[in-house]
Design a protein around this motif. Structure first.
Motif, short mmCIF file in Angstrom:
data_model
loop_
_atom_site.label_atom_id
_atom_site.label_comp_id
_atom_site.label_asym_id
_atom_site.label_seq_id
_atom_site.Cartn_x
_atom_site.Cartn_y
_atom_site.Cartn_z
N TYR A 96 -18.75 -8.54 4.19
CA TYR A 96 -17.45 -8.96 3.62
C TYR A 96 -17.69 -9.78 2.35
CZ TYR A 96 -13.25 -11.72 2.89
OH TYR A 96 -12.17 -12.34 2.31
N ARG A 119 0.80 -1.22 0.00
CA ARG A 119 0.00 0.00 0.00
C ARG A 119 0.84 1.29 0.00
NH1 ARG A 119 -5.18 1.13 2.86
NH2 ARG A 119 -5.00 -0.73 4.12
N ALA A 128 -2.95 -9.29 -4.76
CA ALA A 128 -3.07 -9.99 -3.46
C ALA A 128 -3.52 -9.02 -2.36
CB ALA A 128 -1.74 -10.63 -3.09
N ALA A 140 -7.17 1.10 -4.70
CA ALA A 140 -8.43 1.82 -4.89
C ALA A 140 -8.25 3.09 -5.72
CB ALA A 140 -9.04 2.15 -3.54
N1 NAP Z 1 -7.12 -14.88 4.60
C1 NAP Z 1 -8.02 -15.75 4.19
O1 NAP Z 1 -8.36 -16.71 4.90
C2 NAP Z 1 -8.65 -15.58 2.82
C3 NAP Z 1 -9.68 -16.46 2.44
C4 NAP Z 1 -10.22 -16.34 1.16
C5 NAP Z 1 -9.76 -15.37 0.28
N2 NAP Z 1 -8.77 -14.51 0.69
C6 NAP Z 1 -8.32 -13.48 -0.26
O2 NAP Z 1 -6.96 -13.71 -0.57
C7 NAP Z 1 -6.29 -12.46 -0.82
C8 NAP Z 1 -5.05 -12.36 0.08
O3 NAP Z 1 -5.47 -12.43 1.44
P1 NAP Z 1 -4.44 -12.32 2.67
O4 NAP Z 1 -5.04 -13.05 3.80
O5 NAP Z 1 -3.07 -12.61 2.22
O6 NAP Z 1 -4.58 -10.76 2.99
P2 NAP Z 1 -3.76 -9.87 4.06
O7 NAP Z 1 -2.73 -10.68 4.76
O8 NAP Z 1 -4.77 -9.12 4.87
O9 NAP Z 1 -3.00 -8.85 3.11
C9 NAP Z 1 -3.67 -7.92 2.34
C10 NAP Z 1 -2.65 -6.89 1.87
O10 NAP Z 1 -3.36 -5.90 1.12
C11 NAP Z 1 -2.82 -4.64 1.45
N3 NAP Z 1 -3.78 -3.58 1.18
C12 NAP Z 1 -4.91 -3.28 1.87
N4 NAP Z 1 -5.52 -2.21 1.32
C13 NAP Z 1 -4.77 -1.85 0.26
C14 NAP Z 1 -4.88 -0.82 -0.71
N5 NAP Z 1 -5.88 0.07 -0.70
N6 NAP Z 1 -3.93 -0.75 -1.67
C15 NAP Z 1 -2.89 -1.61 -1.69
N7 NAP Z 1 -2.73 -2.59 -0.80
C16 NAP Z 1 -3.66 -2.72 0.17
C17 NAP Z 1 -2.52 -4.74 2.93
O11 NAP Z 1 -1.60 -3.73 3.28
P3 NAP Z 1 -1.79 -2.82 4.61
O12 NAP Z 1 -1.33 -3.64 5.75
O13 NAP Z 1 -0.96 -1.63 4.38
O14 NAP Z 1 -3.25 -2.52 4.74
C18 NAP Z 1 -1.95 -6.15 3.03
O15 NAP Z 1 -0.57 -6.15 2.81
C19 NAP Z 1 -7.34 -11.38 -0.57
O16 NAP Z 1 -7.98 -11.06 -1.78
C20 NAP Z 1 -8.34 -12.08 0.33
O17 NAP Z 1 -9.64 -11.52 0.26
C21 NAP Z 1 -8.21 -14.61 1.93
#
Ligand code: NAP
Length: 292
Positions: A129, A34, A60, A40
């Motif tokens: 969500y 970010r 991601a 966005a």
């Molecule tokens: N975790 C699960 O169990 C799960 C299940 C199903 C699907 N998913 C999907 O898989 C994908 C990866 O998930 P994850 O668990 O690895 O997510 P995560 O650990 O929460 O990481 C998301 C990343 O996105 C960044 N981010 C947030 N807002 C942003 C913005 N406006 N611009 C750029 N970067 C931004 C965050 O940075 P900041 O820290 O700076 O906000 C963070 O580094 C996502 O699409 C999620 O919905 C996850």
């Protein structure tokens, strides 16, 4: 050299995506979070895509505070921006420039009534969500034809560097077990765990093999409830913890979860069983000598 742009690279999945592409000399990896690119913002996305000129973009990023955006309208608006409209802008830019996009969605786009869902099943989310992630699916499909939309569930892996990044269920269980010999765990919400290094590798394969664009389900094998997974964890880790199955009503939360949402992978070669991946995770990250 081929160039890959990974955004959300400090997240749980993002950091493993960067790792798998960096391990391959044929890719030049541009992995940003970010602080460098806001998913966005059209201006921010255009700037980075023009700078990198990648063969593909892997998104991601994600807003994952499932309960917070259920009870707070401002948070829900943020979820829609990050999970919905932002990916739509990315898809539009991808279409204009002929760059394919990988985007991740979730089993929470389904209501759980059918219990198992293949790639063609119709989403019907029951939480804000889930609605924000479904919005992302619609926005991606509306704005480009060159997309791989990967639904996944219950990610586990090393916690992301970002403050928002959630610790996985298994890390939470291990922490709780330090102070508790008996743990109550919800015996519902049957779905599939997914190991982020496995998902990252499969993502790389999808891009490299140039498989047909469309919707895919990428999860580890072995659907289970939270209780069943906790029992497996302590067995594999040889930890003396008693796990007690309870109903979800014992731990009330603002957002509804699908009562079962098993993603069926009918299009790709299956990933290994989640218990095999879990063994590897425990050995590599906790130095545990696991059950043979
Ligand atoms: N975790 C699960 O169990 C799960 C299940 C199903 C699907 N998913 C999907 O898989 C994908 C990866 O998930 P994850 O668990 O690895 O997510 P995560 O650990 O929460 O990481 C998301 C990343 O996105 C960044 N981010 C947030 N807002 C942003 C913005 N406006 N611009 C750029 N970067 C931004 C965050 O940075 P900041 O820290 O700076 O906000 C963070 O580094 C996502 O699409 C999620 O919905 C996850």
């Amino acid at each position: 050299m081929k160039r890959i742009l990974i955004i959300g690279s400090h997240g749980m999945l993002g950091q493993d995506l960067a790792k798998v592409f960096e391990a391959d000399q044929s890719w030049h990896v541009f992995a940003f979070d970010r602080d460098k690119v806001d998913v966005a913002s059209e201006e921010s996305l255009l700037k980075i895509i023009d700078e990198v000129d990648p063969q593909a973009v892997v998104n991601a990023t994600g807003y994952n505070a499932v309960d917070k955006c259920e009870s707070d309208e401002i948070e829900y608006e943020l979820a829609k921006k990050i999970n919905g409209f932002g990916p739509g802008i990315l898809a539009k830019i991808g279409k204009e420039k002929g760059i394919p996009i990988v985007h991740y969605s979730t089993d929470y786009v389904f209501d759980g009534e059918k219990e198992e869902y293949d790639e063609k099943a119709k989403p019907s989310p029951i939480s804000n969500y889930g609605r924000s992630k479904f919005l992302g699916e619609e926005e991606i499909q509306k704005n480009t034809d060159k997309f791989w939309l990967v639904r996944t569930s219950k990610l586990f892996g090393r916690p992301g560097k970002s403050a928002m990044s959630k610790r996985s269920f298994f890390d939470t269980m291990i922490t709780l077990a330090k102070d508790n010999r008996i743990l109550k765990v919800v015996d519902e919400e049957k779905s599939c765990f997914t190991y982020t290094p496995d998902l990252a590798l499969k993502t790389k394969e999808i891009i490299e093999e140039g498989i047909p664009f469309g919707i895919y389900h990428v999860i580890n094998e072995g659907p289970c409830t939270w209780f069943e997974a906790a029992a497996e964890l302590f067995k594999i880790a040889k930890m003396d913890v008693e796990v007690v199955p309870v109903a979800s009503s014992e731990f009330p939360r603002p957002a509804k979860r699908p009562k079962a949402s098993v993603l069926l992978n009918t299009k790709l070669k299956p990933l290994r069983h989640y218990t095999k991946a879990l063994k590897e995770y425990l050995e590599e990250n906790y130095g545990m000598l696991t059950e043979k």
